[in-house]
Design a protein around this motif. Structure first.
Motif, short mmCIF file in Angstrom:
data_model
loop_
_atom_site.label_atom_id
_atom_site.label_comp_id
_atom_site.label_asym_id
_atom_site.label_seq_id
_atom_site.Cartn_x
_atom_site.Cartn_y
_atom_site.Cartn_z
N VAL A 223 89.92 10.82 27.52
CA VAL A 223 89.79 11.94 26.59
C VAL A 223 91.07 12.74 26.68
N LEU A 224 91.82 12.86 25.58
CA LEU A 224 93.10 13.56 25.65
C LEU A 224 93.09 14.78 24.78
N LEU B 2 92.21 26.91 35.01
CA LEU B 2 92.00 27.51 33.68
C LEU B 2 93.01 26.97 32.68
N ILE B 3 92.60 26.96 31.41
CA ILE B 3 93.50 26.59 30.30
C ILE B 3 93.54 27.81 29.37
N PRO B 4 94.42 28.77 29.62
CA PRO B 4 94.30 30.05 28.93
C PRO B 4 94.83 30.09 27.49
N LEU C 153 105.62 10.07 26.07
CA LEU C 153 106.65 10.59 26.96
C LEU C 153 105.91 11.17 28.16
N ARG C 154 105.87 10.46 29.25
CA ARG C 154 105.05 10.91 30.38
C ARG C 154 105.86 11.90 31.22
N VAL C 155 106.16 13.03 30.62
CA VAL C 155 106.92 14.06 31.34
C VAL C 155 106.15 15.37 31.30
N ILE D 29 96.95 26.96 36.63
CA ILE D 29 96.96 27.33 35.21
C ILE D 29 97.56 26.19 34.40
N ASP D 30 96.76 25.64 33.52
CA ASP D 30 97.19 24.48 32.73
C ASP D 30 97.73 24.97 31.37
N GLU D 31 99.04 24.80 31.20
CA GLU D 31 99.69 25.26 29.96
C GLU D 31 100.09 24.09 29.06
N THR D 32 99.40 22.96 29.24
CA THR D 32 99.71 21.78 28.42
C THR D 32 99.63 22.09 26.93
N THR D 33 98.66 22.93 26.57
CA THR D 33 98.45 23.22 25.14
C THR D 33 99.07 24.56 24.72
N LEU E 251 104.59 13.06 36.11
CA LEU E 251 104.24 12.08 35.06
C LEU E 251 103.19 12.71 34.15
N GLY E 252 103.58 13.68 33.40
CA GLY E 252 102.62 14.39 32.55
C GLY E 252 101.83 15.42 33.35
N ALA E 253 100.99 16.17 32.63
CA ALA E 253 100.22 17.24 33.27
C ALA E 253 99.10 16.69 34.14
N GLN E 254 98.52 15.56 33.74
CA GLN E 254 97.40 15.01 34.52
C GLN E 254 97.85 14.69 35.94
N ASN E 255 99.03 14.10 36.04
CA ASN E 255 99.61 13.77 37.33
C ASN E 255 99.83 15.06 38.15
N THR F 121 85.58 22.20 29.44
CA THR F 121 86.97 22.12 29.88
C THR F 121 87.49 20.71 29.64
N TYR F 122 88.74 20.50 30.00
CA TYR F 122 89.39 19.20 29.84
C TYR F 122 88.84 18.25 30.92
N PRO F 123 88.13 17.19 30.52
CA PRO F 123 87.36 16.40 31.48
C PRO F 123 88.16 15.78 32.63
N GLY G 181 102.72 22.25 33.02
CA GLY G 181 103.07 22.10 31.60
C GLY G 181 103.34 20.64 31.29
N SER G 182 103.57 20.34 30.02
CA SER G 182 103.76 18.95 29.62
C SER G 182 104.37 18.86 28.23
N LEU G 183 105.02 17.74 27.96
CA LEU G 183 105.54 17.49 26.62
C LEU G 183 104.62 16.56 25.83
N SER G 184 103.48 16.18 26.43
CA SER G 184 102.69 15.12 25.81
C SER G 184 102.05 15.55 24.50
N LYS G 185 101.74 16.82 24.36
CA LYS G 185 101.10 17.28 23.11
C LYS G 185 102.13 17.85 22.14
N THR G 186 103.14 18.50 22.68
CA THR G 186 104.13 19.12 21.79
C THR G 186 105.08 18.09 21.22
N HIS H 105 92.89 26.59 24.55
CA HIS H 105 92.03 25.89 25.49
C HIS H 105 91.46 24.60 24.89
N ASN H 106 91.49 23.54 25.67
CA ASN H 106 90.89 22.28 25.26
C ASN H 106 89.48 22.21 25.84
N PRO H 107 88.41 22.19 25.05
CA PRO H 107 88.36 21.86 23.63
C PRO H 107 88.17 23.03 22.66
C1 LIG Z 1 94.38 20.75 28.80
C2 LIG Z 1 95.03 19.45 29.15
N1 LIG Z 1 95.63 19.32 30.33
C3 LIG Z 1 96.23 18.18 30.70
C4 LIG Z 1 96.24 17.10 29.86
C5 LIG Z 1 96.94 15.85 30.30
O1 LIG Z 1 98.21 15.87 29.75
P1 LIG Z 1 99.31 14.76 29.99
O2 LIG Z 1 99.21 13.79 28.87
O3 LIG Z 1 100.59 15.52 29.99
O4 LIG Z 1 99.05 14.13 31.32
C6 LIG Z 1 95.63 17.19 28.61
C7 LIG Z 1 95.60 16.02 27.73
O5 LIG Z 1 94.80 15.94 26.84
C8 LIG Z 1 95.02 18.40 28.25
O6 LIG Z 1 94.42 18.54 27.06
#
Ligand SMILES: Cc1ncc(COP(=O)(O)O)c(C=O)c1O
Length: 488
Positions: free
Chosen positions: A487-488, A250-252, A327-329, A283-287, A180-184, A206-208, A317-322, A255-257
């Protein structure tokens, strides 16, 4: 049948779920003084910490005398600050229970913020509506299925696996789990792999919500710095050797923020050091796909990790930003044995990803490059506008040159980020103060400004940022905060 009210249901006392000591609170407060009277400035800062989640609701504050001693202020000042917090609905004091933080009930007249800079959330990518329309025609067929699953639909996993393989990391659908998204995915990995007291190395900032998930799972957090110029890679490697973390998050890419990206050589050094020290890399590739104009794409951690060491890497990874946050995938890529562990741990927290969202995601991935191109154009317009506005309206701030991502990590030139966030909030702009992006109260000289909103909102937001910034010196009045969204 009516049930007998329990003692718990009838009691109105706010039960403190945790408490914060005076020393810890003073560390969190940072540079809290402002042009407001001292008691009001203290109350304002506590409201901000509560609003952005650095202080949780149902936390018991230290006794007034203790805080007075630790702050080197009179007890009268602290009494007045606590009274101001009670008056604004942020504190409930009960004889014998101390003073407990709560969120005030939203007033009916309270409206949504005019500009929400607390969320770096882009609008749905152009073309998503057509995909959803087309799927609606397949409703009967979709409704025949169970509707949700733990591991993910095979076709979707194939498409995700193929993208990793194309980038040089041999991947099969068995390596992929849909979440359900990257956070999950991050929270599930943390809960499955961490034991209480395990050491976890994260970036600062980092991403809180990632560090919250890692901390909630029992991780003891240590950090390594990242700036808009990138990582201090010697520090990172020596931190791995010194801290010997069980897990490194890591968010390589973008990187957020900070929106910085790690070079290929840096990635190789991190992988080698993590392997030497037996650490798992999360490794967080959400972004990672939010490229605007980066020259070349560094190799993914999954393609640099040798096959025999693949067990030491989990990519998310995630589709939430792209594509769209609604879309919680998201997904996890890991060794099949690790995927099995994660799947068996999952039902305790959630029962799976909705199939309907996975079908939308499948259609999205069938034309992902086209959609990414559109996202990139949208981000370019937002970035260019925000950079120009900040340069002209707030010329003393240091505006980084970013090649992708969702936000600018701006240096203010003074440790006033929390004060600025409060001043913005009073003017209808939500924005997250720098310290929220770290674990140790640092980053008070920085603020994250997203470039994901529509042009008029960005323009309005910057105008208010400027007004709020200019207000900081002369005078700031206390105001009440409601709870900020994630915080997203
Ligand atoms: C670096 C990073 N990881 C994970 C997430 C969470 O993503 P998702 O909405 O796919 O759960 C975010 C959302 O802001 C993010 O910036």
């Amino acid at each position: 049948m009516t049930s007998t009210p329990t003692r718990r249901q009838t009691t109105r006392r706010p039960l403190a779920r945790s408490h914060i000591g005076a020393r810890q609170l003073v560390a969190l407060l940072g540079e809290w003084e402002s042009a407001e009277p001292v008691y009001a400035a203290l109350a304002t800062r506590i409201r901000l910490l509560l609003a952005d989640g650095r202080l949780s609701t149902h936390t018991r504050l230290p006794a007034e005398r203790e805080l007075a001693d630790e702050l080197g202020r009179s007890r009268t000042t602290i009494v007045a600050a606590y009274r101001a917090l009670r008056d604004s609905g942020h504190l409930i004091s009960m004889r014998g229970s101390g003073s407990v933080l709560v969120l005030p009930r939203p007033r009916p007249s309270q409206s949504a913020p005019e500009v929400d800079f607390a969320r770096a959330v882009p609008a749905p990518v152009a073309g998503l509506d057509e995909i959803i329309h087309a799927l609606a025609g397949r409703a009967p067929e979709i409704l025949e299925r169970s509707g949700f699953d733990l591991v993910g639909q095979r076709r979707l996993r194939e498409l995700i696996a193929a993208r990793y393989t194309a980038r040089g990391a041999e991947t099969t659908p068995e390596h992929i789990m849909i979440t359900l998204g990257a956070q999950n995915a991050i929270a599930l990995t943390a809960r499955t792999l961490l034991r209480h007291g395990d050491r976890v190395l994260i970036e600062a900032p980092t991403y809180p919500h990632a560090y919250e998930a890692l901390g909630n799972a029992g991780g003891r957090l240590a950090s390594t710095p990242v700036t808009t110029m990138g990582w201090d890679i010697d520090h990172l490697v020596s931190a791995i050797e010194r801290v010997r973390p069980e897990l490194i998050y890591l968010i390589p890419d973008f990187h957020n923020p900070t929106s910085a990206s790690m070079t290929a050589e840096e990635r190789e050094r991190v992988i080698a050091s993590a392997r030497r020290n037996g650490a798992l890399l999360l490794i967080d590739e959400t972004t990672a796909d939010l490229d605007i104009d980066r020259l070349g794409r560094p190799p993914a951690f999954s393609s640099l990790t040798p096959a025999h060491a693949a067990g030491t890497l989990v990519s998310v990874g995630s589709l939430s930003k792209t594509i769209w946050g609604g879309l919680r995938v998201g997904w996890l890529r890991a060794e099949p044995a690790m995927i099995s562990r994660l799947i068996s741990r999952r039902p305790a927290d959630d029962l799976g990803t909705p199939v309907i969202e996975q079908l939308i995601a499948t259609e999205v991935l069938e034309r992902y490059d086209l959609l990414l191109g559109r996202r990139s154009e949208q981000l370019r317009a937002g970035r260019d506008l925000l950079v120009e506005l900040l340069h002209t309206q707030l010329p003393d701030w240091q505006i980084p040159d970013v090649k992708g991502g969702l936000s600018l990590w701006v240096e203010l030139g003074a440790p006033l980020s929390s004060a600025l966030a409060s001043a913005c909030q009073r003017r209808g702009v939500r924005i997250t103060a720098g310290p929220k992006f770290g674990i140790d109260g640092a980053h008070e000289r920085f603020i994250r400004v997203p470039f994901t909103a529509e042009a008029e909102r960005i323009e309005r937001g910057v105008a208010i940022l400027r007004e709020a910034w200019e207000s900081l010196d002369p005078m700031a009045t206390p105001g009440s905060q409601t709870h900020l969204p994630p915080v997203l």
